[in-house]
Motif scaffolding. Structure first.
Motif, PDB file in Angstrom:
ATOM      1  N   THR A  67       0.807  -1.220   0.000  1.00 35.55           N
ATOM      2  CA  THR A  67       0.000   0.000   0.000  1.00 35.55           C
ATOM      3  C   THR A  67       0.839   1.268   0.000  1.00 35.55           C
ATOM      4  O   THR A  67       0.322   2.347  -0.306  1.00 35.55           O
ATOM      5  CB  THR A  67      -0.947   0.026   1.215  1.00 35.55           C
ATOM      6  OG1 THR A  67      -0.176  -0.157   2.415  1.00 35.55           O
ATOM      7  CG2 THR A  67      -1.994  -1.075   1.113  1.00 35.55           C
ATOM      8  N   ARG A  91     -18.557   0.571  -2.166  1.00 32.78           N
ATOM      9  CA  ARG A  91     -17.655   0.354  -1.040  1.00 32.78           C
ATOM     10  C   ARG A  91     -16.373  -0.309  -1.525  1.00 32.78           C
ATOM     11  O   ARG A  91     -16.416  -1.217  -2.351  1.00 32.78           O
ATOM     12  CB  ARG A  91     -18.331  -0.518   0.014  1.00 32.78           C
ATOM     13  CG  ARG A  91     -17.518  -0.687   1.303  1.00 32.78           C
ATOM     14  CD  ARG A  91     -18.311  -1.432   2.344  1.00 32.78           C
ATOM     15  NE  ARG A  91     -18.423  -2.842   2.041  1.00 32.78           N
ATOM     16  CZ  ARG A  91     -19.552  -3.547   2.149  1.00 32.78           C
ATOM     17  NH1 ARG A  91     -20.668  -2.976   2.521  1.00 32.78           N
ATOM     18  NH2 ARG A  91     -19.565  -4.828   1.854  1.00 32.78           N
ATOM     19  N   SER A 151     -12.574  -2.226  -0.788  1.00 34.77           N
ATOM     20  CA  SER A 151     -11.770  -3.055   0.100  1.00 34.77           C
ATOM     21  C   SER A 151     -10.454  -3.365  -0.603  1.00 34.77           C
ATOM     22  O   SER A 151     -10.437  -3.599  -1.817  1.00 34.77           O
ATOM     23  CB  SER A 151     -12.510  -4.348   0.446  1.00 34.77           C
ATOM     24  OG  SER A 151     -11.746  -5.181   1.297  1.00 34.77           O
ATOM     25  N   ILE A 155      -1.268  -1.953   6.738  1.00 27.48           N
ATOM     26  CA  ILE A 155      -2.578  -1.523   7.229  1.00 27.48           C
ATOM     27  C   ILE A 155      -2.605  -0.002   7.350  1.00 27.48           C
ATOM     28  O   ILE A 155      -3.584   0.659   6.959  1.00 27.48           O
ATOM     29  CB  ILE A 155      -2.903  -2.168   8.593  1.00 27.48           C
ATOM     30  CG1 ILE A 155      -2.740  -3.693   8.544  1.00 27.48           C
ATOM     31  CG2 ILE A 155      -4.304  -1.780   9.043  1.00 27.48           C
ATOM     32  CD1 ILE A 155      -3.624  -4.401   7.582  1.00 27.48           C
ATOM     33  N   ALA A 195      -3.043   1.437   4.009  1.00 27.71           N
ATOM     34  CA  ALA A 195      -4.424   1.330   3.530  1.00 27.71           C
ATOM     35  C   ALA A 195      -5.282   2.464   4.078  1.00 27.71           C
ATOM     36  O   ALA A 195      -6.147   3.004   3.377  1.00 27.71           O
ATOM     37  CB  ALA A 195      -5.003  -0.024   3.929  1.00 27.71           C
ATOM     38  N   LYS A 196      -5.053   2.824   5.323  1.00 28.33           N
ATOM     39  CA  LYS A 196      -5.788   3.943   5.913  1.00 28.33           C
ATOM     40  C   LYS A 196      -5.498   5.234   5.167  1.00 28.33           C
ATOM     41  O   LYS A 196      -6.407   6.024   4.877  1.00 28.33           O
ATOM     42  CB  LYS A 196      -5.409   4.078   7.390  1.00 28.33           C
ATOM     43  CG  LYS A 196      -6.032   5.283   8.089  1.00 28.33           C
ATOM     44  CD  LYS A 196      -7.549   5.191   8.113  1.00 28.33           C
ATOM     45  CE  LYS A 196      -8.160   6.367   8.867  1.00 28.33           C
ATOM     46  NZ  LYS A 196      -9.649   6.314   8.871  1.00 28.33           N
ATOM     47  N   THR A 216      -9.389   3.708   1.791  1.00 29.46           N
ATOM     48  CA  THR A 216     -10.309   2.604   1.550  1.00 29.46           C
ATOM     49  C   THR A 216     -11.289   2.442   2.706  1.00 29.46           C
ATOM     50  O   THR A 216     -11.003   2.818   3.851  1.00 29.46           O
ATOM     51  CB  THR A 216      -9.525   1.290   1.335  1.00 29.46           C
ATOM     52  OG1 THR A 216     -10.437   0.263   0.954  1.00 29.46           O
ATOM     53  CG2 THR A 216      -8.791   0.856   2.600  1.00 29.46           C
ATOM     54  N   ASP A 217     -12.444   1.876   2.404  1.00 26.75           N
ATOM     55  CA  ASP A 217     -13.440   1.624   3.451  1.00 26.75           C
ATOM     56  C   ASP A 217     -13.069   0.411   4.297  1.00 26.75           C
ATOM     57  O   ASP A 217     -13.268   0.409   5.513  1.00 26.75           O
ATOM     58  CB  ASP A 217     -14.814   1.388   2.815  1.00 26.75           C
ATOM     59  CG  ASP A 217     -15.273   2.562   1.972  1.00 26.75           C
ATOM     60  OD1 ASP A 217     -15.467   3.645   2.543  1.00 26.75           O
ATOM     61  OD2 ASP A 217     -15.413   2.394   0.749  1.00 26.75           O
ATOM     62  N   ARG A 218     -12.530  -0.613   3.633  1.00 21.55           N
ATOM     63  CA  ARG A 218     -12.202  -1.856   4.316  1.00 21.55           C
ATOM     64  C   ARG A 218     -10.879  -2.408   3.804  1.00 21.55           C
ATOM     65  O   ARG A 218     -10.377  -1.996   2.761  1.00 21.55           O
ATOM     66  CB  ARG A 218     -13.293  -2.919   4.107  1.00 21.55           C
ATOM     67  CG  ARG A 218     -14.646  -2.571   4.695  1.00 21.55           C
ATOM     68  CD  ARG A 218     -15.598  -3.745   4.595  1.00 21.55           C
ATOM     69  NE  ARG A 218     -16.929  -3.424   5.096  1.00 21.55           N
ATOM     70  CZ  ARG A 218     -17.930  -4.288   5.215  1.00 21.55           C
ATOM     71  NH1 ARG A 218     -17.726  -5.572   4.874  1.00 21.55           N
ATOM     72  NH2 ARG A 218     -19.100  -3.917   5.665  1.00 21.55           N
ATOM     73  N   ILE A 219     -10.361  -3.356   4.533  1.00 26.16           N
ATOM     74  CA  ILE A 219      -9.276  -4.208   4.064  1.00 26.16           C
ATOM     75  C   ILE A 219      -9.786  -5.640   4.042  1.00 26.16           C
ATOM     76  O   ILE A 219     -10.717  -5.987   4.771  1.00 26.16           O
ATOM     77  CB  ILE A 219      -8.026  -4.112   4.968  1.00 26.16           C
ATOM     78  CG1 ILE A 219      -8.383  -4.449   6.423  1.00 26.16           C
ATOM     79  CG2 ILE A 219      -7.377  -2.744   4.855  1.00 26.16           C
ATOM     80  CD1 ILE A 219      -7.185  -4.634   7.334  1.00 26.16           C
ATOM     81  N   ALA A 233      -6.462  -2.131  12.546  1.00 23.01           N
ATOM     82  CA  ALA A 233      -7.514  -1.713  11.614  1.00 23.01           C
ATOM     83  C   ALA A 233      -8.711  -1.143  12.364  1.00 23.01           C
ATOM     84  O   ALA A 233      -9.291  -0.124  11.954  1.00 23.01           O
ATOM     85  CB  ALA A 233      -7.947  -2.891  10.744  1.00 23.01           C
ATOM     86  N   LEU A 281     -10.980   1.131  10.003  1.00 16.38           N
ATOM     87  CA  LEU A 281     -11.109   0.350   8.776  1.00 16.38           C
ATOM     88  C   LEU A 281     -11.960  -0.888   9.022  1.00 16.38           C
ATOM     89  O   LEU A 281     -11.760  -1.596  10.015  1.00 16.38           O
ATOM     90  CB  LEU A 281      -9.737  -0.097   8.272  1.00 16.38           C
ATOM     91  CG  LEU A 281      -8.783   0.987   7.753  1.00 16.38           C
ATOM     92  CD1 LEU A 281      -7.393   0.397   7.543  1.00 16.38           C
ATOM     93  CD2 LEU A 281      -9.310   1.589   6.459  1.00 16.38           C
TER      94      LEU A 281
END
Length: 237
Positions: free
Chosen positions: A107, A127, A129, A139, A142-143, A147-150, A179, A184
């Motif tokens: 990421t 959404r 992920s 992680i 990713a934040k 993104t909404d999710r991982i 997360a 997340l």
């Protein structure tokens, strides 16, 4: 309760082996939802060796639960997702010709690219992920992407669990805790099965959804789809 999304790629593989429409992918997707599955996942690949792009379009009218489309966000894939507007898109860094997913995103290295893609999908109400390994720096990356999710890539856990090493879940627990702190959402998938999914679910705080295909379809050869779906649901309570 953690939701169960069933990946139906293997149904498409079986159908394509004979060139007809048996088994009927749309009927299987309908039946899985009637049996209790809370989502349907597909992972179309550029060569369409199992899920075809037209399948993704046809399933839009069939899936009344959560519709999750996975794949590498290349141009054709992006166009397909924007056309179908599923509930969720899961971004996976598949190499061309890969048999199956083998790693999560870096990421940090791909930050700018993923930000652009994630924002495009979110602008269209989808959404997002991102498929990741259980590495804290990943992680955090990713934040930053927004993104909404991982989706935690669980092959390493499944392998260690099969060897009797339950400590193999430790990196996933730490990743999930981070997360949660970062806000997340957490999904998980790859090599989860009836043997290991309950242990994984019980130990991962805030797990929202698991996506399971190969193991579930294989188990259903002996146990039946309806029965297997409900066995998973019981383990995910």
């Amino acid at each position: 309760m953690t939701k169960l999304s069933v990946n139906i790629n293997k149904i498409a593989t079986l159908r394509n082996a004979r060139g007809g429409n048996v088994p009927d992918l749309l009927k299987v997707a309908t039946d899985l939802q009637n049996f209790g599955a809370q989502g349907i996942t597909i992972h179309p690949r550029p060569d369409e060796r199992h899920i075809r792009y037209q399948d993704a379009r046809d399933l839009k009218a069939i899936v009344h639960t959560e519709y999750n489309i996975e794949g590498n966000p290349q141009h054709n894939f992006i166009d397909l997702v924007l056309e179908c507007k599923p509930t969720q898109v899961t971004l996976v860094p598949d190499a061309i010709g890969a048999i199956t997913s083998s790693a999560g995103w870096d990421t940090k290295k791909n930050e700018a690219y993923l930000i652009e893609v994630v924002q495009e999908f979110q602008r269209n109400g989808i959404r997002t992920s991102i498929f990741v390994d259980p590495v804290l720096e990943i992680i955090e990356g990713a934040k930053k992407i927004g993104t909404d999710r991982i989706e935690l890539y669980t092959e390493a856990f499944a392998h260690q669990y099969s060897l009797g090493n339950k400590n193999g879940i430790d990196p996933y627990v730490e990743a999930a805790k981070l997360a949660n702190e970062l806000g997340l959402g957490i999904n998980a998938g790859h090599d989860l099965s009836l043997d290991n999914v309950q242990f994984f679910n019980q130990n991962i705080p805030g797990l929202l959804e698991v996506s399971i295909g190969h193991a579930l379809i294989s188990e259903a050869l002996y146990l039946g789809l309806d029965n297997v779906v409900n066995m998973y649901l019981n383990k995910l309570k």
